[in-house]
Design a protein around this motif. Structure first.
Motif, PDB file in Angstrom:
ATOM      1  N   CYS A  48      25.745  57.458  13.836  1.00  0.00           N
ATOM      2  CA  CYS A  48      24.472  57.001  14.418  1.00  0.00           C
ATOM      3  C   CYS A  48      23.942  57.939  15.494  1.00  0.00           C
ATOM      4  O   CYS A  48      22.860  57.703  16.044  1.00  0.00           O
ATOM      5  CB  CYS A  48      24.652  55.601  15.003  1.00  0.00           C
ATOM      6  SG  CYS A  48      24.888  54.322  13.750  1.00  0.00           S
ATOM      7  N   ARG A  49      24.676  58.927  15.827  1.00  0.00           N
ATOM      8  CA  ARG A  49      24.208  59.850  16.868  1.00  0.00           C
ATOM      9  C   ARG A  49      22.956  60.586  16.392  1.00  0.00           C
ATOM     10  O   ARG A  49      22.848  60.967  15.231  1.00  0.00           O
ATOM     11  CB  ARG A  49      25.288  60.854  17.231  1.00  0.00           C
ATOM     12  CG  ARG A  49      26.521  60.225  17.841  1.00  0.00           C
ATOM     13  CD  ARG A  49      27.544  61.275  18.210  1.00  0.00           C
ATOM     14  NE  ARG A  49      27.113  62.073  19.334  1.00  0.00           N
ATOM     15  CZ  ARG A  49      27.775  63.157  19.786  1.00  0.00           C
ATOM     16  NH1 ARG A  49      28.870  63.557  19.168  1.00  0.00           N
ATOM     17  NH2 ARG A  49      27.316  63.821  20.819  1.00  0.00           N
ATOM     18  N   MET A  50      22.040  60.794  17.307  1.00  0.00           N
ATOM     19  CA  MET A  50      20.810  61.523  16.995  1.00  0.00           C
ATOM     20  C   MET A  50      20.720  62.745  17.901  1.00  0.00           C
ATOM     21  O   MET A  50      20.880  62.632  19.128  1.00  0.00           O
ATOM     22  CB  MET A  50      19.569  60.643  17.223  1.00  0.00           C
ATOM     23  CG  MET A  50      19.462  59.471  16.255  1.00  0.00           C
ATOM     24  SD  MET A  50      17.969  58.489  16.584  1.00  0.00           S
ATOM     25  CE  MET A  50      16.706  59.736  16.260  1.00  0.00           C
ATOM     26  N   VAL A  51      20.476  63.851  17.279  1.00  0.00           N
ATOM     27  CA  VAL A  51      20.339  65.097  18.028  1.00  0.00           C
ATOM     28  C   VAL A  51      18.857  65.453  18.069  1.00  0.00           C
ATOM     29  O   VAL A  51      18.216  65.580  17.030  1.00  0.00           O
ATOM     30  CB  VAL A  51      21.162  66.227  17.394  1.00  0.00           C
ATOM     31  CG1 VAL A  51      20.982  67.520  18.188  1.00  0.00           C
ATOM     32  CG2 VAL A  51      22.630  65.850  17.323  1.00  0.00           C
ATOM     33  N   THR A  52      18.334  65.562  19.249  1.00  0.00           N
ATOM     34  CA  THR A  52      16.916  65.901  19.430  1.00  0.00           C
ATOM     35  C   THR A  52      16.813  67.137  20.300  1.00  0.00           C
ATOM     36  O   THR A  52      17.823  67.649  20.815  1.00  0.00           O
ATOM     37  CB  THR A  52      16.158  64.747  20.090  1.00  0.00           C
ATOM     38  OG1 THR A  52      16.660  64.573  21.421  1.00  0.00           O
ATOM     39  CG2 THR A  52      16.345  63.446  19.316  1.00  0.00           C
ATOM     40  N   ASP A  53      15.565  67.587  20.444  1.00  0.00           N
ATOM     41  CA  ASP A  53      15.366  68.750  21.321  1.00  0.00           C
ATOM     42  C   ASP A  53      15.784  68.449  22.749  1.00  0.00           C
ATOM     43  O   ASP A  53      16.156  69.340  23.510  1.00  0.00           O
ATOM     44  CB  ASP A  53      13.888  69.169  21.303  1.00  0.00           C
ATOM     45  CG  ASP A  53      13.484  69.715  19.935  1.00  0.00           C
ATOM     46  OD1 ASP A  53      14.391  70.110  19.172  1.00  0.00           O
ATOM     47  OD2 ASP A  53      12.266  69.719  19.654  1.00  0.00           O
ATOM     48  N   GLY A  54      15.731  67.168  23.074  1.00  0.00           N
ATOM     49  CA  GLY A  54      16.099  66.789  24.435  1.00  0.00           C
ATOM     50  C   GLY A  54      17.582  66.538  24.606  1.00  0.00           C
ATOM     51  O   GLY A  54      18.033  66.221  25.708  1.00  0.00           O
ATOM     52  N   GLY A  55      18.343  66.617  23.521  1.00  0.00           N
ATOM     53  CA  GLY A  55      19.779  66.390  23.613  1.00  0.00           C
ATOM     54  C   GLY A  55      20.228  65.352  22.614  1.00  0.00           C
ATOM     55  O   GLY A  55      19.523  65.018  21.652  1.00  0.00           O
ATOM     56  N   VAL A  56      21.431  64.847  22.824  1.00  0.00           N
ATOM     57  CA  VAL A  56      22.045  63.892  21.906  1.00  0.00           C
ATOM     58  C   VAL A  56      21.763  62.475  22.393  1.00  0.00           C
ATOM     59  O   VAL A  56      21.936  62.173  23.576  1.00  0.00           O
ATOM     60  CB  VAL A  56      23.563  64.129  21.817  1.00  0.00           C
ATOM     61  CG1 VAL A  56      24.213  63.064  20.914  1.00  0.00           C
ATOM     62  CG2 VAL A  56      23.854  65.514  21.266  1.00  0.00           C
ATOM     63  N   ILE A  57      21.324  61.634  21.461  1.00  0.00           N
ATOM     64  CA  ILE A  57      21.096  60.230  21.778  1.00  0.00           C
ATOM     65  C   ILE A  57      22.214  59.428  21.137  1.00  0.00           C
ATOM     66  O   ILE A  57      22.374  59.418  19.906  1.00  0.00           O
ATOM     67  CB  ILE A  57      19.736  59.756  21.259  1.00  0.00           C
ATOM     68  CG1 ILE A  57      18.604  60.554  21.922  1.00  0.00           C
ATOM     69  CG2 ILE A  57      19.545  58.259  21.509  1.00  0.00           C
ATOM     70  CD1 ILE A  57      17.232  60.200  21.395  1.00  0.00           C
ATOM     71  N   GLU A  58      23.011  58.798  21.974  1.00  0.00           N
ATOM     72  CA  GLU A  58      24.119  58.005  21.486  1.00  0.00           C
ATOM     73  C   GLU A  58      23.618  56.642  21.018  1.00  0.00           C
ATOM     74  O   GLU A  58      22.895  55.960  21.735  1.00  0.00           O
ATOM     75  CB  GLU A  58      25.159  57.815  22.590  1.00  0.00           C
ATOM     76  CG  GLU A  58      25.821  59.100  23.046  1.00  0.00           C
ATOM     77  CD  GLU A  58      26.757  59.688  21.991  1.00  0.00           C
ATOM     78  OE1 GLU A  58      27.040  58.994  20.988  1.00  0.00           O
ATOM     79  OE2 GLU A  58      27.186  60.844  22.164  1.00  0.00           O
ATOM     80  N   ARG A  59      24.036  56.290  19.772  1.00  0.00           N
ATOM     81  CA  ARG A  59      23.739  54.963  19.260  1.00  0.00           C
ATOM     82  C   ARG A  59      25.014  54.344  18.702  1.00  0.00           C
ATOM     83  O   ARG A  59      26.025  55.011  18.518  1.00  0.00           O
ATOM     84  CB  ARG A  59      22.653  55.030  18.186  1.00  0.00           C
ATOM     85  CG  ARG A  59      21.312  55.525  18.720  1.00  0.00           C
ATOM     86  CD  ARG A  59      20.203  55.289  17.715  1.00  0.00           C
ATOM     87  NE  ARG A  59      20.437  56.003  16.461  1.00  0.00           N
ATOM     88  CZ  ARG A  59      19.709  55.810  15.350  1.00  0.00           C
ATOM     89  NH1 ARG A  59      18.727  54.929  15.358  1.00  0.00           N
ATOM     90  NH2 ARG A  59      19.975  56.484  14.249  1.00  0.00           N
ATOM     91  N   ARG A  60      24.937  53.078  18.425  1.00  0.00           N
ATOM     92  CA  ARG A  60      26.118  52.350  17.994  1.00  0.00           C
ATOM     93  C   ARG A  60      25.922  51.834  16.576  1.00  0.00           C
ATOM     94  O   ARG A  60      24.816  51.443  16.185  1.00  0.00           O
ATOM     95  CB  ARG A  60      26.389  51.172  18.928  1.00  0.00           C
ATOM     96  CG  ARG A  60      26.457  51.552  20.392  1.00  0.00           C
ATOM     97  CD  ARG A  60      27.652  52.412  20.708  1.00  0.00           C
ATOM     98  NE  ARG A  60      27.607  52.901  22.091  1.00  0.00           N
ATOM     99  CZ  ARG A  60      28.617  53.554  22.659  1.00  0.00           C
ATOM    100  NH1 ARG A  60      29.724  53.792  21.967  1.00  0.00           N
ATOM    101  NH2 ARG A  60      28.508  53.981  23.907  1.00  0.00           N
ATOM    102  N   CYS A  61      27.094  51.842  15.804  1.00  0.00           N
ATOM    103  CA  CYS A  61      27.073  51.314  14.434  1.00  0.00           C
ATOM    104  C   CYS A  61      27.513  49.860  14.480  1.00  0.00           C
ATOM    105  O   CYS A  61      28.642  49.542  14.900  1.00  0.00           O
ATOM    106  CB  CYS A  61      28.001  52.123  13.532  1.00  0.00           C
ATOM    107  SG  CYS A  61      28.005  51.560  11.809  1.00  0.00           S
ATOM    108  N   ASP A  62      26.612  48.994  14.063  1.00  0.00           N
ATOM    109  CA  ASP A  62      26.920  47.570  14.058  1.00  0.00           C
ATOM    110  C   ASP A  62      27.824  47.284  12.862  1.00  0.00           C
ATOM    111  O   ASP A  62      27.400  47.446  11.708  1.00  0.00           O
ATOM    112  CB  ASP A  62      25.631  46.756  13.945  1.00  0.00           C
ATOM    113  CG  ASP A  62      25.870  45.259  14.097  1.00  0.00           C
ATOM    114  OD1 ASP A  62      27.008  44.822  13.922  1.00  0.00           O
ATOM    115  OD2 ASP A  62      24.885  44.542  14.400  1.00  0.00           O
ATOM    116  N   PRO A  63      29.101  46.906  13.064  1.00  0.00           N
ATOM    117  CA  PRO A  63      30.031  46.705  11.945  1.00  0.00           C
ATOM    118  C   PRO A  63      29.661  45.514  11.070  1.00  0.00           C
ATOM    119  O   PRO A  63      30.194  45.375   9.973  1.00  0.00           O
ATOM    120  CB  PRO A  63      31.371  46.489  12.650  1.00  0.00           C
ATOM    121  CG  PRO A  63      31.010  45.941  13.984  1.00  0.00           C
ATOM    122  CD  PRO A  63      29.720  46.594  14.348  1.00  0.00           C
ATOM    123  N   ILE A  64      28.788  44.666  11.539  1.00  0.00           N
ATOM    124  CA  ILE A  64      28.390  43.507  10.743  1.00  0.00           C
ATOM    125  C   ILE A  64      27.259  43.884   9.800  1.00  0.00           C
ATOM    126  O   ILE A  64      27.330  43.664   8.594  1.00  0.00           O
ATOM    127  CB  ILE A  64      27.967  42.341  11.647  1.00  0.00           C
ATOM    128  CG1 ILE A  64      29.092  41.999  12.634  1.00  0.00           C
ATOM    129  CG2 ILE A  64      27.574  41.126  10.803  1.00  0.00           C
ATOM    130  CD1 ILE A  64      30.380  41.580  11.977  1.00  0.00           C
TER     131      ILE A  64
END
Length: 736
Positions: free
Chosen positions: A155-171
Motif C-alpha cells: 500500500c505504500r505510495m511513492v510520490t515526488d514529495g516522498g513515500v506515503i505510508e498506508r495500511r492494508c486492511d486484512p478484512i
C-alpha cells in the motif's frame, strides 16, 4: 530411527525400479487405514489388500520424497495425484505422482509454484509463501490469489514529495490511511480508516496542546479554550485574540476602539458618535461658544443653541450671533434690521415723525411730543407738548406697550406694532385710520380690529397700512384717492387686503399714495398719481390697485413723501420719482420725474432713507428727502424753508448736503417739515419746524441744526399713583 531408514530405502528402491521401465508394478504406498483423497471425491476403494512390502509411516502418512535424480530435464513436473486421476474411473492410485515436499517440486507445475506441505500439493500460493502477482494476495485456507493488498508494503505510495505510508486492511484487503489510532500522528484518531484531529484520555495530544472535548487545542492561542478547556474568549465590539493563554483584543470592529486601554472590556468606545473620541481615541470635539457639539460619523458637528447662530461662518468661534438682539442677524443669520432687534424681532422703526408731532419707542414705553389736537401724542389729552410725554391708557396710567418693534406717525395719528403682531393706534380718526371700526378720535391706544401677524407699519396723512408675515398688505382709513389699494375709493375703518399683492418686504405711505418693495427687488405703488408719484408713466390720476414702478429693479427699501418717492438700490445708491418743484428728487433739477426714476446726484453708501413734505399755505405740495449713510452721517435735499435739511440754512437744495455736526446715526425719520434721528447711544436729535414743539427740546423755536430732545421726566408723569409701575429700559432715555 532404524525403522525410518528401512522404510525410506524400500520406497527409494521402488521408485528407481519404476523409473527404469521395469514391468513389475511398484508396491502401493498407502496411508494405513485411509484412502487417498481426490479433488473430485474419494477415490474408489482398492479391493486388493496392500502388498506386504508397502511402506507406511507412523500415522499412515507418506514421506516427502525428492524427485528422481536421473529424470530428464524435459520431464513434465509431477502431477497432483488427485488432478491426474483418469476420468474413466480406472484406478488412479497407481499413477498418482508423488506429493511435493517443497517449492522446488512445484516449479513449472500448472497448479502453482508453491508446495503446500500440509497437503503435498502444488498450489498458487500459501500464506507463508505469497507469490501472487502485484495487486493480489493469497486467500488463506484456499491457497489461491485474489485481488487486494498483500500487506502494508503493497500500500505504500511513492510520490515526488516522498513515500506515503498506508495500511492494508486484512478484512477488506484494501489500502487505507489507518487501521488503528496508532497509525495516525499525535493529535489524530483513526476514524473510518482516516486520520482526523482528535484525542482521547489514552491517546494524548502532542506537546504544548491539551485535549479539550476530543480535540487537541493550544490553549495558549485558541480563543474558544483560552488558558483552559471551555474558557471562551469573547469581547464586545472586537474580534478576540488569545495570547499566552490570556484573552485580549485582536481587532476592534469599526467604528469602535479601545480608548480606555482596558482590553478585558473590549472596544468600548464608538468613535462615530462619542464627542470625546470623535473619529479616533482622544480626538475630542472642542467646545465652542453657544453651541452643542455632537459626533456624527466620526466628524465633530456643532448645533447652535436656541437663539444663537453661526453667522460669520467661522466655526472656531462657535455661534457668535445672538439672534435675539443682533441687528444684522435678527432671528436668523442675514436677517438684517433697519433699527434694532428685540427678542428676535426686527425693529423697523423706533422713531416716528408725523405731520407735526414725533413719537419714539423704547423696549417698554412710548413717548410723544408736538402737536396733539387729535390726541396723537396718546397721553390722554389734546394738549401740545414740547417735551416727551408718555403714552397712557384710558385710566390715566402709563400704558405698558411692551415689545414695540415698529412705530408709524401719520398726519395726526400714531400706530405701533407689538412683538406678537398686534397693532395699537391713537389720534385722529375722521377717515377710520385707527382701524377700530369707528371714526372717533382716541387720545390713548386702541386695538386695530381684524388684523393678525403684522410685521411692519406705514402711515400716510390719513391712512395706515400693515405688512403681514405672509407678505401681503392690509390697509385702512382714507381711500378717496385709492391709497388703500383694494380696487375702490371707499374709506375703510378696518383693514382690507391690497389687491394682487404678495411677496412684500418693505412698505411706506405718502400723503395720498402707498408704495411697496417686493421680494424680487421691484416696486409697486397705488393711489394718487397727479404728480407721477406712482412712477408708471400712466395717464390715470388715480390707481386703486398696485402698478409697477417702471425701470426700477434691485430695490432694497423705499420711502414715500408727500408727493414723491425714493428707493435705495442694492448698490447703495438712490433713485427718486414724482414731484420735484423743490428739488426733492435730488437730481439737480426741479422737473417732475415719472419713469424711469432718476438717480440722486453724487450719493453713494446709503444705508437708509426717509421722505417728508406737506402743503404750503396755498395748498401747493412741498417735499424733501434725507438719507442715512453707512458711515453714520446724514445727507438731505429738497425744501428747506424751516431748516428741515439740517445744514444750518433755510434754503432749498437740489442735491444732497450734509447735516451739520451729526454722526453715529442709526435711524432717521422725516415729517411734514421736521426731521429726527436716533444715535447709537439711543439719544435723539431733531431739527426743522417747531411750531408745536415737535422737536422736543422744550421750546417752539425752529432749528436748522440737530438739537437734542429734552429727556427729563415730564410734569405730566407726576400724577402717576405710587403703586403704578413705570417701566424702565436702560438702553433708551425715553424709557427713563
Amino acid at each position: 530411527m532404524r525403522r525410518f531408514r528401512l522404510v525410506f530405502f524400500a520406497f527409494l528402491s521402488i521408485v528407481v525400479l519404476g523409473a527404469c521401465g521395469g514391468d513389475t508394478a511398484p508396491p502401493a504406498v498407502v496411508d494405513a487405514g485411509e484412502d487417498l483423497a481426490r479433488d473430485d471425491g474419494p477415490a474408489p476403494a482398492l479391493d486388493v489388500p496392500a502388498p506386504p512390502d508397502a511402506v507406511l509411516l507412523d500415522g499412515g502418512n507418506l514421506p516427502d520424497l525428492p524427485a528422481p535424480l536421473d529424470a530428464p530435464a524435459d520431464t513434465p513436473p509431477a502431477v497432483d495425484a488427485v488432478d491426474a486421476a483418469p476420468s474413466d474411473g480406472t484406478d488412479a492410485a497407481a499413477d498418482a505422482p508423488a506429493p511435493c515436499t517443497g517449492d522446488g517440486a512445484c516449479v513449472g507445475n500448472p497448479a502453482g509454484p508453491v508446495c503446500d506441505t500440509a497437503t503435498g500439493r502444488c498450489v498458487p500460493c500459501t500464506p507463508l509463501s505469497d507469490r501472487c502477482p502485484s495487486g493480489q494476495y493469497c486467500v488463506a485456507g484456499m491457497n489461491r490469489c485474489a485481488p487486494g493488498c498483500r500487506d502494508d508494503m503493497a500500500c505504500r505510495m511513492v510520490t515526488d514529495g516522498g513515500v506515503i505510508e498506508r495500511r492494508c486492511d486484512p478484512i477488506t484487503r484494501t489500502c487505507a490511511t489507518c487501521l488503528r489510532d496508532e497509525h495516525c500522528p499525535a493529535g489524530n484518531l483513526c476514524v473510518g480508516n482516516l486520520c482526523v484531529p482528535g484525542c482521547t484520555a489514552s491517546r494524548a495530544c502532542p506537546g504544548g496542546q491539551t485535549c479539550c472535548a476530543g480535540a487537541c487545542i493550544d490553549t495558549q492561542t485558541n480563543i474558544t479554550h483560552c488558558g483552559a478547556c471551555g474558557a471562551s474568549c469573547t469581547l464586545p465590539n472586537a474580534s478576540a485574540a488569545c495570547r499566552s493563554g490570556t484573552c485580549g483584543i485582536g481587532t476592534c470592529t469599526a467604528p469602535f476602539a479601545d480608548c480606555d486601554g482596558m482590553g478585558m472590556n473590549g472596544c468600548e468606545t464608538n468613535t462615530a458618535t462619542e464627542i470625546l473620541h470623535c473619529g479616533g481615541c482622544a480626538r475630542a470635539c472642542t467646545p465652542r461658544a453657544n453651541s452643542t457639539a455632537t459626533c456624527e460619523m466620526g466628524t465633530c458637528r456643532y448645533t447652535c443653541q436656541a437663539g444663537f447662530g453661526d453667522c460669520d461662518g467661522i466655526s472656531a468661534n462657535g455661534c457668535e450671533a445672538d439672534l435675539s438682539m443682533s441687528t444684522a442677524n435678527c432671528s436668523a443669520c442675514g436677517n438684517a434690521c433697519r433699527v434694532a432687534c428685540v427678542s428676535g424681532t426686527c425693529v423697523t422703526k423706533w422713531l416716528g415723525v408725523g405731520g407735526q408731532h414725533t413719537c419714539a419707542a423704547g423696549a417698554e414705553a412710548v413717548q410723544c411730543w408736538g402737536a396733539n389736537d387729535y390726541g396723537q401724542l396718546g397721553d390722554g389729552t389734546t394738549t401740545d407738548r414740547s417735551t416727551p410725554a408718555r403714552v397712557r391708557d384710558g385710566t390715566g396710567f402709563f400704558t405698558r406697550l411692551v415689545g414695540v418693534t415698529d412705530i408709524a406717525a401719520g398726519g395726526s395719528h400714531t400706530c405701533v406694532r407689538l412683538s406678537f403682531g398686534s397693532v395699537r393706534c391713537w389720534g385722529a380718526n375722521g377717515s377710520g385710520q385707527l382701524g377700530d371700526g369707528s371714526m372717533t378720535a382716541a387720545s390713548t391706544p386702541i386695538a386695530v380690529r381684524e388684523l393678525d401677524g403684522a410685521i411692519a407699519l406705514a402711515a400716510g396723512t390719513s391712512h395706515t397700512c400693515a405688512r403681514l408675515m405672509d407678505g401681503t398688505v392690509r390697509c385702512w382709513g382714507n381711500n378717496r384717492l385709492g391709497q388703500l389699494g383694494d380696487g375702490t375709493t371707499t374709506n375703510r375703518t378696518t383693514p382690507v387686503a391690497v389687491v394682487g399683492l404678495r411677496g412684500v418686504t418693505d412698505l411706506d405711505a405718502g400723503a395720498g399714495f402707498t408704495c411697496a418693495r417686493l421680494s424680487d427687488g421691484t416696486a409697486r405703488c397705488w393711489g394718487y398719481n397727479g404728480n407721477n408719484e406712482l412712477g408708471n408713466s400712466g395717464s390715470s390720476l388715480v390707481e386703486t390697485t398696485p402698478v409697477a414702478v417702471r425701470g426700477l429693479s434691485g430695490v432694497t427699501n423705499l420711502s414715500a413723501g408727500f408727493n414723491h418717492a425714493c428707493a435705495r438700490l442694492s448698490d447703495a445708491t438712490v433713485r427718486c420719482w414724482g414731484y420735484n418743484f423743490f428739488g426733492e428728487l435730488g437730481d439737480g433739477t426741479t422737473m417732475n420725474r415719472t419713469s424711469p426714476p432718476v438717480p440722486v446726484a453724487s450719493l453713494t453708501g446709503v444705508a437708509d432713507l426717509t421722505a417728508g413734505g406737506s402743503t404750503t399755505s396755498s395748498f401747493s405740495p412741498t417735499g424733501y428727502t434725507c438719507a442715512r449713510l453707512s458711515d453714520g452721517t446724514v445727507r438731505c435735499w429738497g425744501h428747506g424753508d424751516y431748516g428741515q435739511l439740517g445744514d444750518g440754512m433755510t434754503l432749498d437744495r437740489l442735491a444732497p448736503v450734509p447735516v451739520t455736526g451729526l454722526s453715529g446715526v442709526t435711524e432717521i425719520s422725516a415729517g411734514e417739515s421736521h426731521t429726527c434721528v436716533r444715535l447709537g447711544d439711543y439719544s435723539i436729535r431733531c431739527w426743522g419746524l417747531n411750531f408745536h414743539g415737535q422737536l422736543g427740546d422744550g421750546t417752539t423755536t425752529d432749528r436748522a441744526r440737530p438739537t437734542p430732545i429734552f429727556t427729563a421726566m415730564s410734569s405730566l408723569d407726576a400724577g402717576v399713583p405710587s403703586d403704578a409701575s413705570s417701566p424702565t429700559d436702560a438702553s433708551s432715555p425715553l424709557d427713563r
